[in-house]
Write an enzyme that holds these catalytic residues in place. Structure first.
Site, PDB file in Angstrom:
ATOM      1  N   LEU A   1       0.831  -1.240   0.093  1.00 16.51           N
ATOM      2  CA  LEU A   1       0.023   0.003   0.193  1.00 16.51           C
ATOM      3  C   LEU A   1       0.853   1.321   0.092  1.00 16.51           C
TER       4      LEU A   1
ATOM      5  N   ASP B   1       5.344  -5.948   2.739  1.00 16.42           N
ATOM      6  CA  ASP B   1       6.331  -5.751   1.792  1.00 16.42           C
ATOM      7  C   ASP B   1       6.874  -6.907   1.214  1.00 16.42           C
TER       8      ASP B   1
ATOM      9  N   THR C   1       8.079  -5.084 -18.202  1.00 15.95           N
ATOM     10  CA  THR C   1       7.816  -4.135 -19.101  1.00 15.95           C
ATOM     11  C   THR C   1       8.508  -4.054 -20.302  1.00 15.95           C
ATOM     12  N   ASP C   2       7.858  -3.563 -21.179  1.00 19.72           N
ATOM     13  CA  ASP C   2       8.857  -3.383 -22.579  1.00 19.72           C
ATOM     14  C   ASP C   2       9.839  -2.274 -22.367  1.00 19.72           C
ATOM     15  N   GLU C   3       9.872  -1.667 -21.489  1.00 26.26           N
ATOM     16  CA  GLU C   3      10.855  -0.307 -21.153  1.00 26.26           C
ATOM     17  C   GLU C   3      12.218  -1.071 -21.132  1.00 26.26           C
TER      18      GLU C   3
ATOM     19  N   TYR D   1      13.739   3.482 -13.682  1.00 24.34           N
ATOM     20  CA  TYR D   1      12.739   2.402 -13.526  1.00 24.34           C
ATOM     21  C   TYR D   1      13.326   1.279 -14.226  1.00 24.34           C
TER      22      TYR D   1
ATOM     23  N   SER E   1      15.738  -0.727 -13.106  1.00 28.27           N
ATOM     24  CA  SER E   1      15.385  -1.591 -12.093  1.00 28.27           C
ATOM     25  C   SER E   1      14.539  -2.815 -12.530  1.00 28.27           C
ATOM     26  N   LYS E   2      13.718  -2.667 -13.343  1.00 28.09           N
ATOM     27  CA  LYS E   2      13.053  -3.779 -13.775  1.00 28.09           C
ATOM     28  C   LYS E   2      13.830  -4.761 -14.723  1.00 28.09           C
TER      29      LYS E   2
ATOM     30  N   LYS F   1      -0.217   8.928 -14.331  1.00 34.37           N
ATOM     31  CA  LYS F   1       0.279   8.336 -15.636  1.00 34.37           C
ATOM     32  C   LYS F   1      -0.582   8.973 -16.591  1.00 34.37           C
TER      33      LYS F   1
ATOM     34  N   TYR G   1       4.583  16.362 -22.918  1.00 31.00           N
ATOM     35  CA  TYR G   1       6.177  16.348 -22.857  1.00 31.00           C
ATOM     36  C   TYR G   1       6.821  16.402 -24.277  1.00 31.00           C
TER      37      TYR G   1
ATOM     38  N   ARG H   1       3.892   5.202 -28.088  1.00 35.00           N
ATOM     39  CA  ARG H   1       3.777   4.180 -26.968  1.00 35.00           C
ATOM     40  C   ARG H   1       2.763   3.049 -27.823  1.00 35.00           C
TER      41      ARG H   1
ATOM     42  N   ASP I   1      10.414  18.527 -21.408  1.00 35.97           N
ATOM     43  CA  ASP I   1      10.270  16.795 -21.808  1.00 35.97           C
ATOM     44  C   ASP I   1      10.911  16.346 -20.694  1.00 35.97           C
ATOM     45  N   ARG I   2      10.562  15.070 -20.556  1.00 38.39           N
ATOM     46  CA  ARG I   2      11.289  14.139 -19.720  1.00 38.39           C
ATOM     47  C   ARG I   2      12.894  13.777 -20.053  1.00 38.39           C
TER      48      ARG I   2
HETATM   49  P1  NAD Z   1       1.117   0.394  -9.751  1.00 38.46           P
HETATM   50  O1  NAD Z   1       2.156   1.442  -9.186  1.00 38.46           O
HETATM   51  O2  NAD Z   1      -0.192   0.946 -10.280  1.00 38.46           O
HETATM   52  O3  NAD Z   1       0.835  -0.406  -8.444  1.00 38.46           O
HETATM   53  C1  NAD Z   1       2.037  -1.254  -7.805  1.00 38.46           C
HETATM   54  C2  NAD Z   1       1.490  -1.831  -6.686  1.00 38.46           C
HETATM   55  O4  NAD Z   1       2.586  -2.507  -5.968  1.00 38.46           O
HETATM   56  C3  NAD Z   1       0.874  -0.905  -5.673  1.00 38.46           C
HETATM   57  O5  NAD Z   1      -0.457  -1.474  -5.210  1.00 38.46           O
HETATM   58  C4  NAD Z   1       1.841  -0.881  -4.430  1.00 38.46           C
HETATM   59  O6  NAD Z   1       1.348  -0.435  -3.220  1.00 38.46           O
HETATM   60  C5  NAD Z   1       2.603  -2.207  -4.613  1.00 38.46           C
HETATM   61  N1  NAD Z   1       3.886  -2.188  -3.865  1.00 38.46           N
HETATM   62  C6  NAD Z   1       4.852  -1.337  -4.407  1.00 38.46           C
HETATM   63  N2  NAD Z   1       5.931  -1.721  -3.637  1.00 38.46           N
HETATM   64  C7  NAD Z   1       5.747  -2.687  -2.895  1.00 38.46           C
HETATM   65  C8  NAD Z   1       6.536  -3.934  -1.983  1.00 38.46           C
HETATM   66  N3  NAD Z   1       7.804  -3.363  -1.832  1.00 38.46           N
HETATM   67  N4  NAD Z   1       5.883  -4.919  -1.480  1.00 38.46           N
HETATM   68  C9  NAD Z   1       4.530  -5.161  -1.802  1.00 38.46           C
HETATM   69  N5  NAD Z   1       3.799  -4.238  -2.620  1.00 38.46           N
HETATM   70  C10 NAD Z   1       4.470  -3.111  -3.168  1.00 38.46           C
HETATM   71  O7  NAD Z   1       1.735  -0.476 -10.847  1.00 38.46           O
HETATM   72  P2  NAD Z   1       1.138  -1.105 -12.174  1.00 38.46           P
HETATM   73  O8  NAD Z   1       0.960  -0.033 -13.097  1.00 38.46           O
HETATM   74  O9  NAD Z   1      -0.167  -1.789 -11.632  1.00 38.46           O
HETATM   75  O10 NAD Z   1       2.022  -2.026 -12.530  1.00 38.46           O
HETATM   76  C11 NAD Z   1       2.454  -3.287 -11.970  1.00 38.46           C
HETATM   77  C12 NAD Z   1       3.312  -4.122 -12.465  1.00 38.46           C
HETATM   78  O11 NAD Z   1       3.213  -4.343 -14.003  1.00 38.46           O
HETATM   79  C13 NAD Z   1       4.760  -3.433 -12.308  1.00 38.46           C
HETATM   80  O12 NAD Z   1       5.902  -4.369 -12.009  1.00 38.46           O
HETATM   81  C14 NAD Z   1       5.202  -2.860 -13.662  1.00 38.46           C
HETATM   82  O13 NAD Z   1       6.423  -2.626 -13.718  1.00 38.46           O
HETATM   83  C15 NAD Z   1       4.591  -3.756 -14.762  1.00 38.46           C
HETATM   84  N6  NAD Z   1       4.089  -2.920 -15.854  1.00 38.46           N
HETATM   85  C16 NAD Z   1       3.124  -2.063 -15.923  1.00 38.46           C
HETATM   86  C17 NAD Z   1       2.789  -1.413 -16.868  1.00 38.46           C
HETATM   87  C18 NAD Z   1       1.874  -0.426 -17.004  1.00 38.46           C
HETATM   88  O14 NAD Z   1       1.568   0.376 -18.122  1.00 38.46           O
HETATM   89  N7  NAD Z   1       1.195   0.346 -15.983  1.00 38.46           N
HETATM   90  C19 NAD Z   1       3.285  -2.036 -18.272  1.00 38.46           C
HETATM   91  C20 NAD Z   1       4.046  -3.107 -18.134  1.00 38.46           C
HETATM   92  C21 NAD Z   1       4.300  -3.598 -16.895  1.00 38.46           C
HETATM   93  O1  DAU Z   2       5.800   0.612 -21.549  1.00 41.63           O
HETATM   94  C1  DAU Z   2       5.278   0.324 -20.329  1.00 41.63           C
HETATM   95  C2  DAU Z   2       5.442   1.304 -19.039  1.00 41.63           C
HETATM   96  O2  DAU Z   2       4.555   2.197 -19.370  1.00 41.63           O
HETATM   97  C3  DAU Z   2       5.275   0.796 -18.093  1.00 41.63           C
HETATM   98  O3  DAU Z   2       6.346  -0.317 -17.630  1.00 41.63           O
HETATM   99  C4  DAU Z   2       5.262   1.799 -16.783  1.00 41.63           C
HETATM  100  O4  DAU Z   2       5.198   1.134 -15.389  1.00 41.63           O
HETATM  101  C5  DAU Z   2       4.160   2.640 -17.092  1.00 41.63           C
HETATM  102  O5  DAU Z   2       4.160   3.733 -16.105  1.00 41.63           O
HETATM  103  C6  DAU Z   2       4.117   3.182 -18.434  1.00 41.63           C
HETATM  104  O6  DAU Z   2       5.350   4.208 -18.763  1.00 41.63           O
HETATM  105  P1  DAU Z   2       5.624   5.461 -19.548  1.00 41.63           P
HETATM  106  O7  DAU Z   2       6.529   6.250 -19.013  1.00 41.63           O
HETATM  107  O8  DAU Z   2       5.341   5.087 -20.913  1.00 41.63           O
HETATM  108  O9  DAU Z   2       4.081   5.985 -19.164  1.00 41.63           O
HETATM  109  P2  DAU Z   2       3.378   7.522 -18.643  1.00 41.63           P
HETATM  110  O10 DAU Z   2       2.090   7.312 -18.809  1.00 41.63           O
HETATM  111  O11 DAU Z   2       4.370   7.986 -17.612  1.00 41.63           O
HETATM  112  O12 DAU Z   2       3.781   8.264 -20.066  1.00 41.63           O
HETATM  113  C7  DAU Z   2       3.327   7.954 -21.243  1.00 41.63           C
HETATM  114  C8  DAU Z   2       3.863   8.736 -22.283  1.00 41.63           C
HETATM  115  O13 DAU Z   2       3.539  10.235 -22.132  1.00 41.63           O
HETATM  116  C9  DAU Z   2       5.431   9.166 -22.155  1.00 41.63           C
HETATM  117  O14 DAU Z   2       5.886   9.213 -23.556  1.00 41.63           O
HETATM  118  C10 DAU Z   2       5.376  10.219 -21.514  1.00 41.63           C
HETATM  119  C11 DAU Z   2       4.257  11.144 -21.826  1.00 41.63           C
HETATM  120  N1  DAU Z   2       3.808  12.165 -20.708  1.00 41.63           N
HETATM  121  C12 DAU Z   2       3.391  11.456 -19.669  1.00 41.63           C
HETATM  122  C13 DAU Z   2       2.878  12.396 -18.500  1.00 41.63           C
HETATM  123  C14 DAU Z   2       2.559  11.875 -17.291  1.00 41.63           C
HETATM  124  C15 DAU Z   2       3.323  13.386 -21.071  1.00 41.63           C
HETATM  125  O15 DAU Z   2       3.559  13.497 -22.267  1.00 41.63           O
HETATM  126  N2  DAU Z   2       2.792  14.177 -20.172  1.00 41.63           N
HETATM  127  C16 DAU Z   2       2.660  13.623 -18.946  1.00 41.63           C
HETATM  128  O16 DAU Z   2       2.094  14.626 -17.886  1.00 41.63           O
END
Ligand code: NAD
Ligand code: DAU
Length: 353
Positions: free
Chosen positions: A34, A58, A133-135, A159, A162-163, A198, A216, A223, A290-291
């Site tokens: 949480l 955790d 993730t694809d990243e 990020y 670390s993944k 996001k 950005y 994406r 930009d990021r």
């Molecule tokens: P999120 O940030 O919404 O959720 C992460 C969850 O993990 C949260 O509920 C948080 O409380 C929990 N958490 C964090 N640290 C923890 C710990 N030490 N122990 C136990 N719980 C912990 O993330 P998400 O977007 O749901 O992503 C979930 C997984 O999918 C991640 O591994 C992410 O890398 C991967 N992923 C996400 C995306 C995306 O677009 N969101 C795409 C590809 C892969």
């Molecule tokens: O590709 C998978 C990944 O997608 C996951 O592994 C990550 O956990 C998830 O957060 C996501 O990463 P991104 O960095 O691609 O997602 P985000 O929504 O942060 O950003 C999507 C795109 O939009 C990216 O090119 C950055 C841009 N962006 C993002 C934000 C938050 C903006 O232009 N403006 C913004 O305010």
């Protein structure tokens, strides 16, 4: 039963909810720390469902994880727990190293001990599914082929680094210890319960709030968007039928430039919830700094999972994004719950300039 980690976050919660939709589903023990991204409101509909056991903790807590494995004896673990936001990893990478690398290491070690003591069918059928993730593959140019499972790892943000590290640990635990692992590398998800740091939920909520829609750089970063329900169905498929030690890319065949995504959301909102002044929400689009190290393009070649396991996404971007906008309009109470003081502090820090 199965154990899910990070099941109060965006994708984990969608996975838990969709798993338990089936009346014959095995139970779930859901371990989640949480953090700011974990939200029990995502699981509210399961409050009276005895098949779901929530544990606040955790993945890095060795004693707790070992005790949960002994007590619940899951036949599989699906590891969603992670720090997941690239921008936050740029401000402060430490939590990403701790949870994504050290936490995954701890989970692997506890699982190795537990799995090592299983016998017969229980041992043969056990699975550790790592959600990634694809990243990890880095950034593509416009003409590059989409990421295949054989692409080299070239992570560019704290990020994704670390993944990538966690994926390598999972791979090593298969090759060295024979642990029954599968890893999935997925593209950008969107859908219900997405935390509004996001892009997609941020744009929906900022638009409705009359705030700038921050894009950005030039907004031409690409994406590959996948509706979260499709990610969950792919994980179920790989968990059930994926080959051990393999990695599977999951994607939506939906490459879109960020600016196109933002314009699409504005168009849907113009139709479903027009602004009081009748102008388009596109008026709120604001180009911002930009990021750092921003990856230009991600794209997934999802042909391996299709060929081997017959999985394809059910939603197109058009159907998925409309459902998503509708979900945010229909769930103001959930939205109110996540837009807390700490969330506002993050927006202030990230978008101040
Ligand atoms: P999120 O940030 O919404 O959720 C992460 C969850 O993990 C949260 O509920 C948080 O409380 C929990 N958490 C964090 N640290 C923890 C710990 N030490 N122990 C136990 N719980 C912990 O993330 P998400 O977007 O749901 O992503 C979930 C997984 O999918 C991640 O591994 C992410 O890398 C991967 N992923 C996400 C995306 C995306 O677009 N969101 C795409 C590809 C892969
Ligand atoms: O590709 C998978 C990944 O997608 C996951 O592994 C990550 O956990 C998830 O957060 C996501 O990463 P991104 O960095 O691609 O997602 P985000 O929504 O942060 O950003 C999507 C795109 O939009 C990216 O090119 C950055 C841009 N962006 C993002 C934000 C938050 C903006 O232009 N403006 C913004 O305010």
């Amino acid at each position: 039963m199965i154990m899910v980690t990070g099941g109060a976050g965006f994708i984990g919660a969608n996975f838990v909810l969709s798993w338990l939709m089936s009346p014959n589903a095995e139970g779930i023990v859901n371990l989640d720390k949480l953090t700011y991204a974990g939200n029990l409101a995502n699981l509210e509909t399961l409050e009276k469902d005895a098949r779901h056991t929530f544990v606040h903790g955790d993945i890095g807590d060795k004693l707790l994880v070992a005790q949960l494995l002994e007590e619940y004896r899951p036949r599989a673990i699906v590891n969603f727990a992670a720090e997941s936001h690239v921008d936050r990893s740029i401000y402060g990478p430490a939590d990403f190293i701790q949870t994504n690398i050290v936490g995954t290491f701890n989970l692997l070690e506890c699982t190795r001990e537990y799995w090592g003591n299983l016998l017969g069918d229980e041992k043969r059928q056990f699975r550790f599914h790592h959600v990634s993730t694809d990243e990890v593959y880095g950034s593509l140019s416009a003409s590059d082929h989409a990421f295949r499972e054989t692409n080299p790892y070239e992570p560019n943000s704290p990020y994704s680094a670390s993944k990538a590290a966690s994926d390598h640990l999972v791979r090593a635990w298969f090759h060295t210890y024979g642990m029954p692992v599968v890893t999935t590398n997925c593209s950008n998800n969107y859908g219900p319960y997405h935390f509004p740091e996001k892009l997609i939920p941020l744009v929906i909520l900022n638009a409705l709030d009359g705030k700038p829609l921050p894009v950005y750089g030039d907004g031409q970063q690409i994406r590959d968007w996948l509706y979260v329900g499709d990610h969950c169905s792919a994980i179920r498929e790989v968990l059930a039928n994926g080959r051990l030690g393999e990695t599977y890319n999951i994607g939506g065949w939906n490459e879109k430039a960020n600016l196109e995504v933002v314009n699409t959301i504005c168009k849907i909102l113009d139709e479903l919830k027009p602004r009081a002044d009748k102008k388009s929400y596109t008026e709120q689009i604001t180009f911002v700094k930009d990021r750092p190290g921003h990856d230009r393009r991600y794209a997934i070649d999802a042909s391996k999972i299709e060929k081997e396991l017959g999985w394809r996404p059910a939603e197109t971007f058009d159907t998925g994004i409309r459902k998503t906008v509708e979900w945010y309009l229909d769930n103001p109470t959930w939205v109110k719950g996540v837009v807390t003081g700490s969330y506002r502090d993050w927006l202030d820090k990230q978008y101040r300039n």
